[in-house]
Design an enzyme around this catalytic site. Structure first.
Site, PDB file in Angstrom:
ATOM      1  N   HIS A   1      -1.790   7.081  11.308  1.00  0.00           N
ATOM      2  CA  HIS A   1      -2.416   6.558  12.788  1.00  0.00           C
ATOM      3  C   HIS A   1      -2.134   7.250  13.679  1.00  0.00           C
ATOM      4  O   HIS A   1      -1.221   8.408  13.710  1.00  0.00           O
ATOM      5  CB  HIS A   1      -1.525   5.212  13.050  1.00  0.00           C
ATOM      6  CG  HIS A   1      -1.583   4.041  12.059  1.00  0.00           C
ATOM      7  ND1 HIS A   1      -2.693   3.630  11.469  1.00  0.00           N
ATOM      8  CD2 HIS A   1      -0.417   3.281  11.374  1.00  0.00           C
ATOM      9  CE1 HIS A   1      -2.422   2.501  10.645  1.00  0.00           C
ATOM     10  NE2 HIS A   1      -1.109   2.588  10.304  1.00  0.00           N
TER      11      HIS A   1
ATOM     12  N   GLY B   1      -3.736  -2.746   5.106  1.00  0.00           N
ATOM     13  CA  GLY B   1      -2.660  -2.997   4.522  1.00  0.00           C
ATOM     14  C   GLY B   1      -1.663  -4.365   5.213  1.00  0.00           C
ATOM     15  O   GLY B   1      -1.651  -3.987   6.308  1.00  0.00           O
TER      16      GLY B   1
ATOM     17  N   ILE C   1       0.446   5.740   1.470  1.00  0.00           N
ATOM     18  CA  ILE C   1       0.698   6.178   3.107  1.00  0.00           C
ATOM     19  C   ILE C   1      -0.517   6.251   3.640  1.00  0.00           C
ATOM     20  O   ILE C   1      -1.617   6.195   2.959  1.00  0.00           O
ATOM     21  CB  ILE C   1       1.227   7.639   2.388  1.00  0.00           C
ATOM     22  CG1 ILE C   1       1.757   8.149   4.015  1.00  0.00           C
ATOM     23  CG2 ILE C   1       0.165   8.571   2.009  1.00  0.00           C
ATOM     24  CD1 ILE C   1       2.602   9.356   3.757  1.00  0.00           C
ATOM     25  N   THR C   2      -0.684   6.156   4.812  1.00  0.00           N
ATOM     26  CA  THR C   2      -1.630   6.218   5.840  1.00  0.00           C
ATOM     27  C   THR C   2      -1.307   6.813   7.103  1.00  0.00           C
ATOM     28  O   THR C   2      -0.054   7.208   7.261  1.00  0.00           O
ATOM     29  CB  THR C   2      -2.401   4.651   5.927  1.00  0.00           C
ATOM     30  OG1 THR C   2      -3.575   4.984   6.497  1.00  0.00           O
ATOM     31  CG2 THR C   2      -1.474   3.835   7.053  1.00  0.00           C
TER      32      THR C   2
ATOM     33  N   CYS D   1      -3.807   6.493   0.984  1.00  0.00           N
ATOM     34  CA  CYS D   1      -3.577   5.215   0.256  1.00  0.00           C
ATOM     35  C   CYS D   1      -3.548   5.685  -1.325  1.00  0.00           C
ATOM     36  O   CYS D   1      -3.844   4.907  -2.369  1.00  0.00           O
ATOM     37  CB  CYS D   1      -4.775   4.412   0.404  1.00  0.00           C
ATOM     38  SG  CYS D   1      -4.870   3.474   2.169  1.00  0.00           S
TER      39      CYS D   1
ATOM     40  N   GLY E   1       0.848  -1.218  -0.047  1.00  0.00           N
ATOM     41  CA  GLY E   1      -0.055   0.056   0.028  1.00  0.00           C
ATOM     42  C   GLY E   1       0.730   1.342   0.027  1.00  0.00           C
ATOM     43  O   GLY E   1       2.077   1.309  -0.005  1.00  0.00           O
TER      44      GLY E   1
END
Length: 264
Positions: free
Chosen positions: A125, A194, A122-123, A223, A120
């Site tokens: 958190h 991911g 970028i994400t 994403c 995947g």
């Protein structure tokens, strides 16, 4: 054998997950759950790597034991549940330019950035987001990475239904969405996925936005998807939601879909 599954799914998704067959001799369906609370990203990543390595070592020993006609060890299954301080992670197929902050911007938002080994792009958190890291030996359940992703999605979909939210999948995209039906005017992603899978042992997992500060998604192209929004349980329900309650509901749904026995 080493699979990476990204935010964008390469194959058409199925709408439902098939019922899992009863456990066979040698399969361990116990799921060891660790509720870690708010923890930094890197130590949690290192813990995943250690649990993965330990399981792969058992599988290597089992291969030799099988050839010697000796008893085999059961492989464990783990699930880490946590929240993280503000952090952005970039998968192996991701584009660095999808992070819209430089080092000064990251510091101003009390956020960190890490390149990691999941699939995947970028994400984000952060606090108020329920993050789950299953380290499962899929030989204990089923050896199908796409089915595994659908199981994770389905557990989230069933959890959201407990809060009267109708969630589902968008064809060609991994994750869980609201207003997901074809032609809907405002599709919104509420859970990202991911994962990595080595010799059928998984790591990384899902991130469900519960009471997440959604402004942090404004500093990335989530994403790599530019034309869809991000949402949370809090935003959809108009109130803060107990993340521990969501966690326990999701646990029960995931265990039911896997046919697993929860252990703490």
């Amino acid at each position: 054998m080493d699979f990476l599954s990204a935010c964008v799914a390469p194959t058409t998704q199925v709408a439902a997950t098939p019922t899992i067959a009863p456990a066979l001799p040698g399969q361990n369906r116990q799921l060891q759950v660790r509720r870690l609370g708010l923890v930094d990203y890197v130590p949690t990543w290192e813990l995943q790597e250690q649990l993965l390595a330990d399981t792969l070592a058992i599988k290597t020993r089992n291969r030799a034991a099988q050839e010697a006609n000796q008893p085999l060890e059961l492989t464990p299954n783990h699930l880490l549940l946590c929240e993280h301080p503000h952090v952005y992670t970039l998968g192996k197929s991701g584009k660095p330019e999808h992070l819209l902050l430089d080092e000064t911007g990251l510091a101003a938002h009390a956020a960190t950035f890490h390149r990691i080994n999941r699939g995947g792009d970028i994400t984000y958190h952060g606090p108020g987001q329920l993050v789950g890291y299953p380290i499962l030996d899929l030989d204990n359940f089923f050896t199908d990475i796409h089915r595994y992703l659908r199981v994770l999605e389905e557990a989230v979909i069933l959890t959201l239904a407990d809060y009267n939210l109708h969630a589902g999948r968008i064809d060609g995209l991994t994750g869980v969405w609201l207003d997901f039906e074809e032609g809907a005017t405002n599709p919104r992603k509420i859970c990202a996925l991911g994962v990595k899978c080595s010799r059928w042992v998984t790591m990384h997992g899902f991130a469900l936005n519960v009471n997440t500060d959604l402004s942090y998604f404004g500093h990335i192209v989530p994403c790599g998807i530019t034309d869809k929004a991000v949402t949370s349980l809090q935003q959809e329900l108009g109130q803060v939601v107990s993340i521990s309650e969501v966690q326990e509901r999701l646990l029960l749904h995931l265990a039911g879909l896997l046919g697993a026995e929860l252990c703490s």
